[in-house]
Design an enzyme around this catalytic site. Sequence first.
Site, mmCIF file in Angstrom:
data_model
loop_
_atom_site.group_PDB
_atom_site.id
_atom_site.type_symbol
_atom_site.label_atom_id
_atom_site.label_comp_id
_atom_site.label_asym_id
_atom_site.label_seq_id
_atom_site.Cartn_x
_atom_site.Cartn_y
_atom_site.Cartn_z
ATOM 1 N N LYS A 1 0.837 -1.202 0.000
ATOM 2 C CA LYS A 1 0.000 0.000 0.000
ATOM 3 C C LYS A 1 0.873 1.254 0.000
ATOM 4 O O LYS A 1 1.757 1.403 0.861
ATOM 5 C CB LYS A 1 -0.909 0.027 1.235
ATOM 6 C CG LYS A 1 -1.928 -1.103 1.285
ATOM 7 C CD LYS A 1 -3.058 -0.870 0.332
ATOM 8 C CE LYS A 1 -4.136 -1.942 0.444
ATOM 9 N NZ LYS A 1 -5.181 -1.773 -0.577
ATOM 10 N N LYS B 1 -12.968 -7.238 -7.976
ATOM 11 C CA LYS B 1 -13.297 -7.767 -6.654
ATOM 12 C C LYS B 1 -14.672 -8.428 -6.779
ATOM 13 O O LYS B 1 -15.701 -7.737 -6.708
ATOM 14 C CB LYS B 1 -13.325 -6.631 -5.628
ATOM 15 C CG LYS B 1 -11.933 -6.058 -5.329
ATOM 16 C CD LYS B 1 -12.002 -4.914 -4.368
ATOM 17 C CE LYS B 1 -10.677 -4.660 -3.667
ATOM 18 N NZ LYS B 1 -9.531 -4.512 -4.549
#
Length: 322
Positions: free
Chosen positions: A138, A250
């Site tokens: 991240k 997703k």
Amino acid sequence: MRYQFEFRPYQRRFLRSLTTNHGNWDIRKGIILRLTDESGKLGWGEIAPISWFGSETLEQALDFCRQLPGEITDKIIFSIPDELPACQFGFESAWEWGSEFFSMPHAQSYSALLPAGEAALNQWKTLWQQGYRTFKWKIGVYTIADELKIFESLIHTLPAFTKLRLDANGGLSYEEANLWLWTCDNLNANAELPLEIEFIEQPLPVEQFQQMLELSTSYETAIALDESVATLGQLAACHQQGWRGIFVIKPGIVGSPSRLRKFCHQHQIDTVFSSVFETAIARQAALQLAAELSQNNRAIGFGIDHFFEQEETWLQSLWNDL
């Protein structure tokens, strides 16, 4: 066909806060569904929304479940509105459970998620020992100067032939995105560094689609869209506007599995399937879709077990502890 319909809300605490550009996430909440057909066969599904990512809220999903009768039909399942994509996925997965779609997915390589910041410098070792060779880190969480410094350490400590993905969650400015892409291009061009920066995921906010399109043609390092393609409607819109790079899908929040299959077969897009921190129920359905629809043998983003305590009997407990 008619089905007896039951549902149970659940919550699971992350072992450590998941920190992204969207903030800290401490508890994963969702809903487990159970359908029982006329012969007594069970089908399981899961609604695992992430409202800040583009799905409905948990409350909207609960409201939808509460207003349904105790007996539902195929027609109800396939007429859930597009504003409830996680519900579409959950109900359709429960409907498909045990069907020919649910053959065992073939073996796939997984990408493991590293924590933001300096914690990544130690966390990767444990995950490497567990067999992971692709990592996602991240970025866009701390200052770019600090992150570039950590990044420099990370790429020199990761073993040869590792693949690294950088996920900004839409948190970079245009100037920062250029700097990251330029840095990655230089690294990937360095033959002495036997490590690949596979792509930068969602460098800019959703509304800056044209800038991401422009960046994707200006650098060698690939860009993957994530928040921009959270739902099937967004996926189709980005494709229509010319995106031919990587799409991160997703399944838990994208919407209807049957319509996703149709879109992917029709357009042969370059996909990376990714988790929404769902339980084993939604994961089985998501992995099935990934096995069917992945085009370019990219590692799938389901290496997230280390974020939760493993509890073998949680489903049984959820259903019985009323």
